[in-house]
Design a protein around this motif. Structure first.
Motif, PDB file in Angstrom:
ATOM      1  N   ARG A  78      45.898  37.926  29.722  1.00  0.00           N
ATOM      2  CA  ARG A  78      45.110  37.725  28.493  1.00  0.00           C
ATOM      3  C   ARG A  78      44.905  36.243  28.201  1.00  0.00           C
ATOM      4  O   ARG A  78      43.806  35.796  27.881  1.00  0.00           O
ATOM      5  N   TYR A  79      45.981  35.449  28.334  1.00  0.00           N
ATOM      6  CA  TYR A  79      45.839  34.020  27.985  1.00  0.00           C
ATOM      7  C   TYR A  79      45.150  33.239  29.103  1.00  0.00           C
ATOM      8  O   TYR A  79      44.551  32.198  28.833  1.00  0.00           O
ATOM      9  N   ALA A  80      45.188  33.745  30.320  1.00  0.00           N
ATOM     10  CA  ALA A  80      44.357  33.136  31.373  1.00  0.00           C
ATOM     11  C   ALA A  80      42.884  33.337  31.001  1.00  0.00           C
ATOM     12  O   ALA A  80      42.068  32.408  31.102  1.00  0.00           O
ATOM     13  N   ASP A  81      42.535  34.534  30.518  1.00  0.00           N
ATOM     14  CA  ASP A  81      41.152  34.787  30.060  1.00  0.00           C
ATOM     15  C   ASP A  81      40.785  33.872  28.895  1.00  0.00           C
ATOM     16  O   ASP A  81      39.681  33.332  28.842  1.00  0.00           O
ATOM     17  N   MET A  82      41.724  33.717  27.957  1.00  0.00           N
ATOM     18  CA  MET A  82      41.452  32.862  26.784  1.00  0.00           C
ATOM     19  C   MET A  82      41.226  31.412  27.224  1.00  0.00           C
ATOM     20  O   MET A  82      40.402  30.713  26.641  1.00  0.00           O
ATOM     21  N   CYS A  83      41.958  30.962  28.239  1.00  0.00           N
ATOM     22  CA  CYS A  83      41.753  29.600  28.765  1.00  0.00           C
ATOM     23  C   CYS A  83      40.318  29.437  29.232  1.00  0.00           C
ATOM     24  O   CYS A  83      39.658  28.444  28.927  1.00  0.00           O
ATOM     25  N   ARG A  84      39.845  30.428  29.980  1.00  0.00           N
ATOM     26  CA  ARG A  84      38.474  30.320  30.510  1.00  0.00           C
ATOM     27  C   ARG A  84      37.463  30.396  29.377  1.00  0.00           C
ATOM     28  O   ARG A  84      36.509  29.629  29.329  1.00  0.00           O
ATOM     29  N   GLU A  85      37.718  31.289  28.412  1.00  0.00           N
ATOM     30  CA  GLU A  85      36.774  31.455  27.307  1.00  0.00           C
ATOM     31  C   GLU A  85      36.658  30.177  26.471  1.00  0.00           C
ATOM     32  O   GLU A  85      35.577  29.800  26.038  1.00  0.00           O
ATOM     33  N   PHE A  86      37.786  29.501  26.265  1.00  0.00           N
ATOM     34  CA  PHE A  86      37.786  28.310  25.398  1.00  0.00           C
ATOM     35  C   PHE A  86      37.721  27.005  26.181  1.00  0.00           C
ATOM     36  O   PHE A  86      37.749  25.931  25.598  1.00  0.00           O
ATOM     37  N   GLY A  87      37.659  27.099  27.503  1.00  0.00           N
ATOM     38  CA  GLY A  87      37.605  25.863  28.300  1.00  0.00           C
ATOM     39  C   GLY A  87      38.893  25.068  28.193  1.00  0.00           C
ATOM     40  O   GLY A  87      38.871  23.838  28.067  1.00  0.00           O
ATOM     41  N   LEU A  88      40.036  25.758  28.223  1.00  0.00           N
ATOM     42  CA  LEU A  88      41.337  25.082  28.124  1.00  0.00           C
ATOM     43  C   LEU A  88      42.069  25.152  29.468  1.00  0.00           C
ATOM     44  O   LEU A  88      41.799  26.040  30.288  1.00  0.00           O
ATOM     45  N   LEU A  89      42.987  24.220  29.673  1.00  0.00           N
ATOM     46  CA  LEU A  89      43.788  24.177  30.900  1.00  0.00           C
ATOM     47  C   LEU A  89      45.070  24.993  30.686  1.00  0.00           C
ATOM     48  O   LEU A  89      45.493  25.216  29.549  1.00  0.00           O
ATOM     49  N   ALA A  90      45.695  25.400  31.786  1.00  0.00           N
ATOM     50  CA  ALA A  90      46.852  26.293  31.682  1.00  0.00           C
ATOM     51  C   ALA A  90      48.152  25.549  31.963  1.00  0.00           C
ATOM     52  O   ALA A  90      48.244  24.765  32.916  1.00  0.00           O
ATOM     53  N   SER A  91      49.173  25.834  31.144  1.00  0.00           N
ATOM     54  CA  SER A  91      50.497  25.248  31.372  1.00  0.00           C
ATOM     55  C   SER A  91      51.509  26.350  31.695  1.00  0.00           C
ATOM     56  O   SER A  91      51.218  27.546  31.584  1.00  0.00           O
ATOM     57  N   ARG A  92      52.692  25.901  32.087  1.00  0.00           N
ATOM     58  CA  ARG A  92      53.729  26.825  32.565  1.00  0.00           C
ATOM     59  C   ARG A  92      55.079  26.246  32.156  1.00  0.00           C
ATOM     60  O   ARG A  92      55.362  25.079  32.447  1.00  0.00           O
ATOM     61  N   GLY A  93      55.894  27.037  31.466  1.00  0.00           N
ATOM     62  CA  GLY A  93      57.200  26.518  31.037  1.00  0.00           C
ATOM     63  C   GLY A  93      58.149  27.628  30.665  1.00  0.00           C
ATOM     64  O   GLY A  93      57.754  28.639  30.073  1.00  0.00           O
ATOM     65  N   SER A  94      59.427  27.447  31.000  1.00  0.00           N
ATOM     66  CA  SER A  94      60.424  28.499  30.791  1.00  0.00           C
ATOM     67  C   SER A  94      60.888  28.625  29.342  1.00  0.00           C
ATOM     68  O   SER A  94      61.353  29.666  28.931  1.00  0.00           O
TER      69      SER A  94
END
Ligand code: AMP
Ligand code: MN
Ligand code: MN
Ligand code: MN
Length: 284
Positions: free
Chosen positions: A234-250
């Protein structure tokens, strides 16, 4: 290829509500195969010198980081900042002001918990606090487990510390625009932390993403220990929809409490652009 970098850009040390020193976290990150690391203490950057020097000493690539508490539409939202100048005065001053109400809030929590039948919570929580500027609900949770009222910290949050529970004291944190502005002003990038955790509803979430983007925010945590597999998608889709980059953290805090260790996360989906691509481009 870059999607597969074992980046862990969200964790906590004794400078906020983690239980390990920055140096110990750096060694743990490296032992777990982390290839890019950031310490992101709540509203606090005093641990960054130790994090950077420990990481440098062992050859672990490391960014500056912070997790800023924000009040958005009456809900607490966390904004992670990465790759900023941690000596930038407006950032230092903004964080100081964000931390300022924590002691009184903790005293009020102690009084409310006392009324709810939990004795000595403020003093008990303080035994777990290393940085007197940064008393967190997590410190209360550790005391309440130690005192035998609950069997783990998650149960404490569920019964006493989550919003609406007897030990929850509403608090006004920084504004979204201020938090993103402090990070950008110091040359860093701003990231919405663990977006699935906010009770904003669909419209509120769209408002958060739109306003964040309008303020100059750049990224979203897509892969975090708080996200299920469908939430990652879902948030990968939101990144594409809003033109945002993706982060990763525990969001690692403590070996005994955290569900996910440093560097032990799923890979970023191939459909998103990793935030470290932007951070590396800036470093070149
Ligand atoms: P505070 O900044 O004092 O409001 O504390 C927030 C911290 O409490 C978060 O960063 C987490 O470390 C912890 N926390 C919040 N909700 C939970 C939960 N349900 N279970 C365990 N820890 C939680
Ligand atoms: Mn925390
Ligand atoms: Mn958080
Ligand atoms: Mn966190």
């Amino acid at each position: 290829m870059d999607h597969l970098l074992n980046a862990d850009l969200h964790c906590h040390s004794v400078f906020s509500d983690g239980t390990l020193a920055p140096e110990v976290l750096a060694r743990r990150a490296q032992a777990n195969g982390v290839g890019l690391w950031a310490l992101t203490d709540h509203d606090e950057i005093s641990g960054l010198d130790q994090a950077l020097s420990s990481a440098r000493a062992i050859g672990l690539p490391c960014l500056t980081g912070v997790e800023i508490s924000v009040t958005f539409a009456g809900v607490t939202v966390h904004i992670v900042g990465l790759g900023f100048d941690h000596r930038h005065p407006p950032l230092i001053e903004g964080l100081r002001r964000t931390r300022a109400g924590r002691e009184q809030r903790a005293r009020d929590m102690g009084a409310d918990l006392e009324r709810a039948g939990i004795r000595g919570a403020f003093d008990g929580a303080m035994k777990y606090v290393d940085n007197p500027d940064l008393i967190s609900r997590t410190h209360f949770a550790r005391y309440i487990v130690e005192a035998g009222y609950c069997s783990d910290t998650h149960e404490v949050f569920r019964k006493y510390l989550a919003e609406g529970k007897p030990g929850y004291v509403p608090h006004r944190w920084a504004s979204l625009g201020d938090a993103v502005g402090w990070i950008n002003g110091a040359g860093g990038v701003a990231v919405i932390a663990h977006p699935a955790r906010y009770a904003l509803g669909i419209n509120g979430e769209y408002a958060l993403f739109s306003e964040f983007k309008a303020h100059g925010g750049l990224g979203v945590e897509v892969v975090t220990s708080a996200h299920s597999v469908p939430e990652v998608a879902r948030y990968a889709d939101m990144c594409r929809e809003f033109g945002l980059l993706a982060s990763r953290g525990s969001d690692f805090h403590c070996p005994q409490e955290s569900r996910c260790d440093l560097g032990s996360l799923p890979d970023l989906p191939g459909s998103v652009t990793p935030i470290w691509a932007e951070l590396r481009a800036r470093a070149d």
